[in-house]
Enzyme design. Structure first.
Site, PDB file in Angstrom:
ATOM      1  N   VAL A 149       9.679   5.610   5.986  1.00 31.68           N
ATOM      2  CA  VAL A 149      10.497   4.468   5.562  1.00 31.68           C
ATOM      3  C   VAL A 149       9.786   3.150   5.871  1.00 31.68           C
ATOM      4  O   VAL A 149       9.764   2.236   5.045  1.00 31.68           O
ATOM      5  CB  VAL A 149      11.899   4.518   6.201  1.00 31.68           C
ATOM      6  CG1 VAL A 149      12.714   3.276   5.853  1.00 31.68           C
ATOM      7  CG2 VAL A 149      12.650   5.764   5.740  1.00 31.68           C
ATOM      8  N   CYS A 150       9.181   3.053   7.047  1.00 38.10           N
ATOM      9  CA  CYS A 150       8.473   1.820   7.416  1.00 38.10           C
ATOM     10  C   CYS A 150       7.285   1.574   6.484  1.00 38.10           C
ATOM     11  O   CYS A 150       7.032   0.439   6.068  1.00 38.10           O
ATOM     12  CB  CYS A 150       7.997   1.888   8.861  1.00 38.10           C
ATOM     13  SG  CYS A 150       9.313   2.117  10.053  1.00 38.10           S
ATOM     14  N   ASP A 151       6.568   2.633   6.163  1.00 34.84           N
ATOM     15  CA  ASP A 151       5.449   2.566   5.228  1.00 34.84           C
ATOM     16  C   ASP A 151       5.947   2.060   3.869  1.00 34.84           C
ATOM     17  O   ASP A 151       5.407   1.099   3.310  1.00 34.84           O
ATOM     18  CB  ASP A 151       4.829   3.961   5.114  1.00 34.84           C
ATOM     19  CG  ASP A 151       3.703   4.042   4.110  1.00 34.84           C
ATOM     20  OD1 ASP A 151       3.957   3.888   2.898  1.00 34.84           O
ATOM     21  OD2 ASP A 151       2.560   4.307   4.529  1.00 34.84           O
ATOM     22  N   SER A 179       7.858   1.937  13.268  1.00 31.30           N
ATOM     23  CA  SER A 179       6.425   2.246  13.249  1.00 31.30           C
ATOM     24  C   SER A 179       5.933   2.347  11.815  1.00 31.30           C
ATOM     25  O   SER A 179       6.541   3.025  10.989  1.00 31.30           O
ATOM     26  CB  SER A 179       6.127   3.568  13.968  1.00 31.30           C
ATOM     27  OG  SER A 179       4.747   3.876  13.837  1.00 31.30           O
TER      28      SER A 179
END
Length: 166
Positions: free
Chosen positions: A59-61, A54
């Site tokens: 971490v995804c950001d 997501s």
């Protein structure tokens, strides 16, 4: 199948593991404007494709921002980030984050990408973290299934593979 954990707990990945040398499987996902995007939509281009759980997680950001920043060093490589976030949320996140060099795509509807690339998490209906490089002939030239979905991928290896792909 790749062995992946999520917050150190074993998870089940649906679909088929993709390996270097495979023909990239086709998929259908949604762009931020709800139009359908397939592998064929970017035919003839080198693609760096990431899957993330997501965009609204740290971490995804950070990962998507990193690939957005590195895009100029990759020339004509198309960067796609696929998650199960809704297209509206992806659009809002991209606008708030200044993301202009990465195309975010939603697999929320069918898990088409997740199952085609073996990253759909059965227990969570999210995608595991992975990076794929697909060359202009639709051959997979790089694969990383991140063993712990909350960890970062190997950015340097993925970027080098994208630069080397033809």
């Amino acid at each position: 199948m790749a062995n992946v954990t999520f917050k150190e707990k074993a998870i089940t990945l649906l679909g088929n593991e993709v390996k270097v040398g495979d023909k990239a499987p086709n998929f259908t996902v949604l762009a931020n404007d709800l139009s359908e995007v397939t592998l064929d939509s970017t035919k003839g281009q080198v693609r760096l494709i990431t899957s993330v759980p997501s965009l609204d997680t740290g971490v995804c950001d950070a990962e998507t921002r990193r690939f957005n920043e590195e895009a100029n060093s990759l020339g004509s490589v198309k960067i796609l980030t696929v998650s199960c976030d809704l297209p509206f949320a992806q659009k809002r996140w991209c606008a708030a984050s200044g993301i202009e060099n990465v195309q975010t795509l939603s697999d929320h509807r069918d898990l088409s990408f997740g199952e085609a690339f073996g990253v759909a998490i059965q227990e969570l209906r999210l995608l595991a973290r992975a990076v794929f490089v697909v060359d202009s002939n639709d051959t997979v030239t790089y694969v990383e299934y991140v063993s712990e979905a909350t960890n970062h991928p190997n950015y340097e290896a993925a970027l080098e593979a994208a630069k080397a792909a033809k």
